[in-house]
Design an enzyme around this catalytic site. Structure first.
Site, mmCIF file in Angstrom:
data_model
loop_
_atom_site.group_PDB
_atom_site.id
_atom_site.type_symbol
_atom_site.label_atom_id
_atom_site.label_comp_id
_atom_site.label_asym_id
_atom_site.label_seq_id
_atom_site.Cartn_x
_atom_site.Cartn_y
_atom_site.Cartn_z
ATOM 1 N N ARG A 253 -38.563 -12.175 -35.199
ATOM 2 C CA ARG A 253 -37.798 -11.116 -35.889
ATOM 3 C C ARG A 253 -36.342 -11.100 -35.442
ATOM 4 N NH1 ARG A 253 -42.877 -7.025 -35.536
ATOM 5 N NH2 ARG A 253 -43.821 -7.905 -37.409
ATOM 6 N N GLU A 373 -41.508 -11.902 -42.167
ATOM 7 C CA GLU A 373 -41.697 -11.613 -40.732
ATOM 8 C C GLU A 373 -41.932 -10.124 -40.490
ATOM 9 O OE1 GLU A 373 -40.155 -13.915 -37.755
ATOM 10 O OE2 GLU A 373 -39.927 -15.675 -39.033
HETATM 11 C C1 LIG Z 1 -39.603 -16.728 -48.844
HETATM 12 C C2 LIG Z 1 -40.752 -16.344 -47.999
HETATM 13 C C3 LIG Z 1 -41.074 -17.086 -46.871
HETATM 14 C C4 LIG Z 1 -42.189 -16.769 -46.092
HETATM 15 N N1 LIG Z 1 -42.526 -17.572 -45.026
HETATM 16 C C5 LIG Z 1 -43.687 -17.328 -44.346
HETATM 17 C C6 LIG Z 1 -44.143 -18.245 -43.346
HETATM 18 O O1 LIG Z 1 -43.491 -19.245 -43.046
HETATM 19 N N2 LIG Z 1 -45.318 -17.982 -42.741
HETATM 20 C C7 LIG Z 1 -46.084 -16.891 -43.038
HETATM 21 O O2 LIG Z 1 -47.145 -16.729 -42.440
HETATM 22 N N3 LIG Z 1 -45.682 -16.000 -43.993
HETATM 23 C C8 LIG Z 1 -44.511 -16.206 -44.654
HETATM 24 N N4 LIG Z 1 -44.098 -15.331 -45.652
HETATM 25 C C9 LIG Z 1 -44.951 -14.210 -45.987
HETATM 26 C C10 LIG Z 1 -44.363 -12.862 -45.570
HETATM 27 O O3 LIG Z 1 -44.411 -12.727 -44.188
HETATM 28 C C11 LIG Z 1 -45.142 -11.783 -46.327
HETATM 29 O O4 LIG Z 1 -44.710 -11.844 -47.669
HETATM 30 C C12 LIG Z 1 -44.930 -10.393 -45.749
HETATM 31 O O5 LIG Z 1 -45.535 -10.292 -44.497
HETATM 32 C C13 LIG Z 1 -45.480 -9.293 -46.668
HETATM 33 O O6 LIG Z 1 -46.763 -9.578 -47.096
HETATM 34 P P1 LIG Z 1 -47.118 -9.482 -48.658
HETATM 35 O O7 LIG Z 1 -46.101 -10.289 -49.387
HETATM 36 O O8 LIG Z 1 -48.534 -9.866 -48.815
HETATM 37 O O9 LIG Z 1 -46.890 -7.975 -49.033
HETATM 38 P P2 LIG Z 1 -47.925 -6.788 -48.879
HETATM 39 O O10 LIG Z 1 -48.477 -6.744 -47.506
HETATM 40 O O11 LIG Z 1 -48.912 -6.841 -50.010
HETATM 41 O O12 LIG Z 1 -46.987 -5.520 -49.075
HETATM 42 C C14 LIG Z 1 -46.522 -5.084 -50.344
HETATM 43 C C15 LIG Z 1 -45.682 -3.807 -50.134
HETATM 44 O O13 LIG Z 1 -46.492 -2.794 -49.515
HETATM 45 C C16 LIG Z 1 -45.862 -2.335 -48.323
HETATM 46 N N5 LIG Z 1 -46.879 -1.992 -47.325
HETATM 47 C C17 LIG Z 1 -47.976 -2.719 -46.967
HETATM 48 N N6 LIG Z 1 -48.643 -2.089 -45.985
HETATM 49 C C18 LIG Z 1 -47.956 -0.950 -45.724
HETATM 50 C C19 LIG Z 1 -48.147 0.120 -44.810
HETATM 51 N N7 LIG Z 1 -49.156 0.157 -43.944
HETATM 52 N N8 LIG Z 1 -47.250 1.149 -44.826
HETATM 53 C C20 LIG Z 1 -46.205 1.145 -45.693
HETATM 54 N N9 LIG Z 1 -45.970 0.138 -46.581
HETATM 55 C C21 LIG Z 1 -46.836 -0.885 -46.584
HETATM 56 C C22 LIG Z 1 -45.002 -3.507 -47.861
HETATM 57 O O14 LIG Z 1 -43.963 -3.083 -46.997
HETATM 58 C C23 LIG Z 1 -44.500 -4.048 -49.178
HETATM 59 O O15 LIG Z 1 -43.401 -3.301 -49.608
HETATM 60 C C24 LIG Z 1 -42.964 -15.634 -46.419
HETATM 61 C C25 LIG Z 1 -42.628 -14.856 -47.542
HETATM 62 C C26 LIG Z 1 -41.559 -15.202 -48.331
HETATM 63 C C27 LIG Z 1 -41.257 -14.364 -49.546
#
Ligand SMILES: Cc1cc2nc3c(=O)[nH]c(=O)nc-3n(C[C@H](O)[C@H](O)[C@H](O)COP(=O)(O)OP(=O)(O)OC[C@H]3O[C@@H](n4cnc5c(N)ncnc54)[C@H](O)[C@@H]3O)c2cc1C
Length: 389
Positions: A253, A373
């Protein structure tokens, strides 16, 4: 305008100077065309990572005994910021690569460190960090990728990995995949960490995601179809995976916070330069207090972002707890990047909305820093748990 830096050592200053030179010669001249090309043909800037690797910039914070440069985080992060001010996708790549080595440097046995780190940190290799899954994003504890133990009783001799990871940066280009998988259904202690070589049989990749920006950060799904992994490549004990993942993310982070700061600095520099050149009503638009104050707020946001990541880095370098401060830095710096890049487009007016200037790219690149992240909602969860516990 290069950011004012107070480096803790002469060596740190030399590294910043070297980074600035590489950015000016190798990164800035290529970034616009490379990002546009990658949006069309999914090309990946492997040669840029090789250049950074040769200069030692891919392994700055790792211990010297393993082939790293033993630099404090305070120095490493300012190098990431410099790289981001030239090319955000590459800075994110440097930070992700560092994240992939963290489990081994921090939780690996001396034998594993000797066996794995010299290659990982050689500057020739790039890692991928495989945590997220299609149905397990913010809630990583719900992951379903499994590592099934092999061997007759006692300690496993090997594992078979089955499942699917999503959103994996560098997928298809990385030399190894630091992968988290379930070794039991025990709540909180069900995950384990493995370093999987790219040529392991059964590992395949999806098509690159079509993204809003950061096109040179190729992101794909990674599929594990009974991938054999020797037990010597399991980092930490079975069940320690969640702790390993969260520790790596604290450090990661800070990389994202530093990169977001560099991106915001570039947007500010562009806006400040344009505001002094562009004439309306017979004078530079910067002569209007309404616009000058916008620039002042942008400067305050960038300076504050830098201060938060440096504060967390100094705690980390001193061996103190820094998890809350890392979350504060990630939240502050990435929200600042979103606001500053959006305001930069505003300062440039119509020109800001075109591809003639990089402001629109900066704005698209800033958005994802609030998502990966750990989304910024998750950072708020981390911070509030620390404050309210
Ligand atoms: C360009 C890019 C590169 C990436 N690279 C990597 C990588 O190298 N390795 C890897 O492992 N991952 C990677 N990621 C994945 C990234 O870490 C995830 O997209 C992120 O952790 C969010 O997960 P999600 O997209 O499934 O969203 P979700 O978890 O489905 O969340 C959707 C929304 O709900 C909100 N939300 C969820 N839970 C809560 C809660 N308890 N309270 C309040 N709000 C909540 C979130 O903040 C978000 O706004 C990458 C993503 C992108 C877009």
């Amino acid at each position: 305008m290069a950011a004012t830096r107070l480096m803790p050592t002469e060596e740190g200053q030399d590294l910043i100077d070297l980074t600035r030179e590489i950015c000016d010669k190798e990164l800035r001249p290529r970034v616009d065309e490379a990002e546009r090309a990658a949006a069309r043909d999914e090309s990946f800037p492997t040669e840029v990572f090789r250049t950074l690797g040769k200069a030692g910039l891919l392994s700055l914070p790792q211990p010297e005994e393993f082939g790293g440069y033993g630099q404090p985080y305070e120095v490493y992060l300012q190098v990431v910021e410099e790289i981001a001010s030239a090319w955000m996708s590459v800075a994110v790549g440097v930070s992700v690569h560092s994240l992939t080595a963290h489990p081994v440097t921090t939780f690996g046995t001396p034998e594993q460190q000797q066996a794995l780190l010299p290659e990982m940190l050689s500057g020739d290799q790039l890692g991928a960090y495989c945590l997220s899954e299609p149905l397990a994003g913010s809630d990583i504890g719900s992951m379903t990728t499994r590592a099934v133990a092999e061997g007759s009783g006692g300690e496993p001799t090997a594992y078979r990995l089955r499942g699917r990871k999503a959103w994996i940066s560098h997928a298809g280009h990385a030399d190894y995949y630091t992968t988290f998988a379930r070794t039991s259904d025990e709540e909180g202690r069900g995950l384990s960490c493995f370093v999987v070589p790219a040529d392991a049989p059964g590992i395949t990749f999806g098509t690159p995601e079509r993204k809003m920006g950061l096109h040179c950060d190729t992101v794909r799904e990674v599929m594990y179809d009974d991938v054999p992994v020797d037990a010597s490549r399991r980092i930490g004990a079975e069940g320690q995976g969640m702790a390993i993942a969260l520790a790596a993310l604290d450090a990661g982070r800070l990389g994202i916070a530093a990169a977001a700061t560099g991106l915001a600095q570039s947007a500010l520099d562009l806006a400040a330069g344009y505001a002094q050149e562009r004439q309306q009503f017979g004078r530079p638009i910067a002569a209007n207090q309404g616009l000058a104050f916008l620039i002042a707020d942008m400067e305050a946001a960038v300076t504050s972002a830098r201060a938060t990541y440096l504060h967390a880095a100094r705690l980390k370098d001193a061996g103190r707890a820094y998890s809350k401060e890392a979350a504060v830095a990630k939240l502050t710096a990435t929200d600042a990047a979103m606001r500053v890049t959006t305001d930069a487009v505003q300062v440039l007016g119509g020109a800001g909305y075109t591809e003639d200037f990089p402001a629109e790219r900066y704005m698209r690149e800033a958005k994802v820093t609030q998502i990966f992240e750990g989304t910024n909602q998750i950072q708020r969860l981390v911070i509030s748990r620390h404050v309210l516990r």
